[in-house]
Design an enzyme around this catalytic site. Structure first.
Site, PDB file in Angstrom:
ATOM      1  N   ARG A  90      25.782  -0.596 -13.325  1.00 48.31           N
ATOM      2  CA  ARG A  90      25.925  -1.765 -12.445  1.00 48.31           C
ATOM      3  C   ARG A  90      24.592  -2.480 -12.256  1.00 48.31           C
ATOM      4  O   ARG A  90      24.535  -3.696 -12.139  1.00 48.31           O
ATOM      5  CB  ARG A  90      26.493  -1.350 -11.079  1.00 48.31           C
ATOM      6  CG  ARG A  90      27.880  -0.713 -11.155  1.00 48.31           C
ATOM      7  CD  ARG A  90      28.879  -1.616 -11.872  1.00 48.31           C
ATOM      8  NE  ARG A  90      30.218  -1.059 -11.859  1.00 48.31           N
ATOM      9  CZ  ARG A  90      30.729  -0.246 -12.775  1.00 48.31           C
ATOM     10  NH1 ARG A  90      29.988   0.138 -13.816  1.00 48.31           N
ATOM     11  NH2 ARG A  90      31.968   0.193 -12.688  1.00 48.31           N
ATOM     12  N   ASP A 116       3.245  12.865   1.760  1.00 42.77           N
ATOM     13  CA  ASP A 116       3.383  12.797   3.212  1.00 42.77           C
ATOM     14  C   ASP A 116       2.761  14.051   3.821  1.00 42.77           C
ATOM     15  O   ASP A 116       2.818  15.132   3.242  1.00 42.77           O
ATOM     16  CB  ASP A 116       4.854  12.687   3.628  1.00 42.77           C
ATOM     17  CG  ASP A 116       4.998  12.279   5.078  1.00 42.77           C
ATOM     18  OD1 ASP A 116       5.224  11.080   5.333  1.00 42.77           O
ATOM     19  OD2 ASP A 116       4.845  13.143   5.968  1.00 42.77           O
ATOM     20  N   CYS A 134       5.385   3.432  16.626  1.00 46.40           N
ATOM     21  CA  CYS A 134       6.830   3.614  16.821  1.00 46.40           C
ATOM     22  C   CYS A 134       7.087   4.569  17.984  1.00 46.40           C
ATOM     23  O   CYS A 134       8.144   4.525  18.601  1.00 46.40           O
ATOM     24  CB  CYS A 134       7.465   4.131  15.540  1.00 46.40           C
ATOM     25  SG  CYS A 134       7.377   2.918  14.212  1.00 46.40           S
ATOM     26  N   LYS A 173       8.197  16.755   5.226  1.00 44.77           N
ATOM     27  CA  LYS A 173       9.020  15.600   4.839  1.00 44.77           C
ATOM     28  C   LYS A 173       9.055  15.398   3.330  1.00 44.77           C
ATOM     29  O   LYS A 173      10.117  15.108   2.760  1.00 44.77           O
ATOM     30  CB  LYS A 173       8.474  14.334   5.522  1.00 44.77           C
ATOM     31  CG  LYS A 173       8.710  14.318   7.014  1.00 44.77           C
ATOM     32  CD  LYS A 173       8.204  13.036   7.647  1.00 44.77           C
ATOM     33  CE  LYS A 173       8.551  13.023   9.129  1.00 44.77           C
ATOM     34  NZ  LYS A 173       8.048  11.808   9.811  1.00 44.77           N
ATOM     35  N   ASP A 181       2.206   4.827   8.385  1.00 42.38           N
ATOM     36  CA  ASP A 181       2.365   4.340   9.759  1.00 42.38           C
ATOM     37  C   ASP A 181       1.030   3.920  10.366  1.00 42.38           C
ATOM     38  O   ASP A 181       0.909   3.812  11.570  1.00 42.38           O
ATOM     39  CB  ASP A 181       3.024   5.419  10.638  1.00 42.38           C
ATOM     40  CG  ASP A 181       2.187   6.694  10.715  1.00 42.38           C
ATOM     41  OD1 ASP A 181       1.107   6.742  10.096  1.00 42.38           O
ATOM     42  OD2 ASP A 181       2.621   7.645  11.399  1.00 42.38           O
ATOM     43  N   CYS A 215     -13.404 -12.300   1.157  1.00 39.09           N
ATOM     44  CA  CYS A 215     -12.846 -10.959   1.348  1.00 39.09           C
ATOM     45  C   CYS A 215     -13.797  -9.903   0.787  1.00 39.09           C
ATOM     46  O   CYS A 215     -14.148  -9.943  -0.402  1.00 39.09           O
ATOM     47  CB  CYS A 215     -11.496 -10.873   0.642  1.00 39.09           C
ATOM     48  SG  CYS A 215     -10.786  -9.220   0.707  1.00 39.09           S
ATOM     49  N   PHE A 272      -3.030   1.753   9.690  1.00 37.13           N
ATOM     50  CA  PHE A 272      -3.815   0.834   8.862  1.00 37.13           C
ATOM     51  C   PHE A 272      -4.948   1.526   8.121  1.00 37.13           C
ATOM     52  O   PHE A 272      -5.432   1.006   7.117  1.00 37.13           O
ATOM     53  CB  PHE A 272      -4.341  -0.331   9.704  1.00 37.13           C
ATOM     54  CG  PHE A 272      -3.371  -1.462   9.694  1.00 37.13           C
ATOM     55  CD1 PHE A 272      -3.369  -2.365   8.647  1.00 37.13           C
ATOM     56  CD2 PHE A 272      -2.415  -1.572  10.675  1.00 37.13           C
ATOM     57  CE1 PHE A 272      -2.438  -3.374   8.585  1.00 37.13           C
ATOM     58  CE2 PHE A 272      -1.471  -2.586  10.631  1.00 37.13           C
ATOM     59  CZ  PHE A 272      -1.491  -3.488   9.580  1.00 37.13           C
ATOM     60  N   GLU A 273      -5.356   2.662   8.589  1.00 39.96           N
ATOM     61  CA  GLU A 273      -6.430   3.366   7.884  1.00 39.96           C
ATOM     62  C   GLU A 273      -5.990   3.648   6.439  1.00 39.96           C
ATOM     63  O   GLU A 273      -6.729   3.389   5.483  1.00 39.96           O
ATOM     64  CB  GLU A 273      -6.763   4.664   8.616  1.00 39.96           C
ATOM     65  CG  GLU A 273      -7.898   5.389   7.942  1.00 39.96           C
ATOM     66  CD  GLU A 273      -8.569   6.402   8.854  1.00 39.96           C
ATOM     67  OE1 GLU A 273      -8.178   6.512  10.028  1.00 39.96           O
ATOM     68  OE2 GLU A 273      -9.496   7.051   8.387  1.00 39.96           O
TER      69      GLU A 273
END
Lengths: 347, 90
Positions: free
Chosen positions: A12, A60, A188, A86, A130, A248, A132-133
């Site tokens: 598909r 993880d 979160c 995990k 989760d 940058c 920014f580091e």
């Protein structure tokens, strides 16, 4: 349509004009490193393996807890009872889903010492982290190695995503010049998160990954996509003109400050104290009043003065200082302390 | 017709919980100054020493003000100004 029976399961997907058999064969020969296997990460890992990405490395550092099950779609109560990491639990599920591709779980804390090794053989790096580091580390590695990556973040009812191809699009540091200071972006744990926004952002990320792996970079999303499912907002922010327009440090000056350890956190196990100290090279200026109000919503005991803020979560006592430094009592495990810091303080 | 300023969730506690406000101003700085006058506590969430904080971006009609004319970017009635900080969770 192909006569190859090993491709039948993808029939598909191959009927879709953007993929076809040629694209499917490219997917089967592709390698992806997925950084983080929480909410975004489980949705992405699931889609990648079902789509027939030939090699998926899932990295993880965390274990599964009951409050993960609301949105982390690959885990169940049995995984918690088995105390599985995990990455391992996800790999076990996905190998049952598709035994013809390779899923490599890596249970580790991504940092500047291992990210090159984890990424160097990947065609695309996906962001399921989760904090920014790690995102700035991914960004550094992506630009250094010339590999594309897809940023995704979600909190509450909203999320953002953008695709980075070094040299062709702005990088994360072009768009967000610096990481939010500890405690400022919300997590979160402190602000909550809805499963639908996680699925939407992660699905966007996977679609981008499929375009990249099938060799169609001209089709990628070149905007910062912002979606709020609760307030019915979809925005497409034009970021392409930022390339070369902002000075940058990463993609223009090739200074990899996170990878080289000039930015980021330092952790130390405090010998004999059953505690870990986490400090930041880039000092923050925390707003204790705001932090306390978020933490109190979680039902915890919180106290602060102008010198320090104290709270308890998951049986650990946190002492946080105005510059973002924290001492987390009740563990000598640096990885665990970093998980707790990211969850409750954020960086 | 005024300029509509979208306030992100993370800053609404400093803006009486409002998701957006209508304000006037000839450029982005004037509009944000008007926002600061209405909600003084939000100023420190957007600015640090007069500069937009480095993890907060300001978008005028979905265009980043850094490639327009920064805080001096001209605004007109009906424009939409969005304040969008980086999203960390995952």
């Amino acid at each position: 349509m192909s006569q190859d029976p090993t491709l039948e399961r993808y029939s598909r997907q191959m009927r879709f004009g953007g993929i076809m058999e040629k694209g499917q064969r490219k997917l089967l020969a592709s390698r992806v490193t997925l950084c983080g296997c929480g909410a975004l990460g489980t949705v992405m890992a699931n889609a990648l393996v079902r789509a027939g990405i030939g090699f998926v490395r899932i990295v993880d550092r965390d274990f599964i807890e009951s409050h993960n099950l609301q949105r982390q779609v690959l885990f169940d109560e049995a995984d918690i009872a088995a105390n599985l990491p995990k990455a391992e639990a996800a790999a076990r599920k996905l190998r049952v889903v598709n035994s013809s591709v390779t899923v490599e779980p890596v249970v580790t804390d991504i940092d500047r010492t291992n990210i090159l090794e984890l990424s160097k053989d990947a065609d695309v790096i996906l962001d399921g982290t989760d904090n920014f580091e790690i995102r700035y580390l991914i960004n550094d590695v992506s630009v250094k190695l010339g590999k594309p990556w897809v940023y995704g973040g979600s909190i509450g009812g909203h999320g953002q995503t953008m695709t980075i191809i070094p040299g062709q699009t702005p990088c994360l540091r072009c768009v967000f010049e610096a990481a939010p200071a500890p405690g400022e972006a919300g997590t979160c744990e402190t602000a909550g998160v809805l499963a639908p926004i996680v699925s939407i952002i992660a699905s966007f990320q996977v679609a981008e990954c499929l375009k990249l792996l099938t060799g169609q970079p001209e089709t990628i999303n070149r905007e910062l996509v912002y979606i709020d499912v609760w307030e019915n907002i979809t925005r497409r922010i034009k970021i392409a003109p930022l390339l070369g327009k902002v000075d940058c440090p990463c993609c223009q000056r090739k200074k990899f400050e996170w990878l080289e350890g000039e930015m980021g956190s330092q952790t130390t196990s405090l010998c004999g104290r059953n505690a870990v100290q986490i400090s930041h090279r880039c000092a923050a200026k925390l707003n204790f009043e705001e932090m306390a109000s978020h933490l109190k919503q979680m039902g915890g005991e919180v106290s602060f003065n102008r010198f320090m803020l104290k709270f308890t979560a998951e049986g650990h006592e946190f002492t946080v200082f105005p510059d973002g430094r924290a001492i987390i009592k009740g563990t000598n495990d640096i990885d665990k302390a970093r998980v707790l810091y990211a969850k409750y303080i954020g960086h | 017709m005024p300029i509509k300023v979208h306030i992100p969730q993370a800053m609404r506690q400093h803006a009486d919980g409002q998701a957006s406000v209508d304000l006037a101003g000839a450029n982005v700085k004037e509009v944000l100054d008007a926002l600061g006058q209405k909600f003084p506590n939000i100023v420190g969430r957007i600015f640090d020493n007069g500069q937009v904080r480095r993890f907060v971006n300001i978008y005028l009609n979905d265009e980043d003000i850094r490639y327009l004319n920064h805080l001096e970017s001209a605004t007109k009635d009906g424009d939409v100004l969005s304040i969008i900080p980086a999203v960390a969770g995952g």
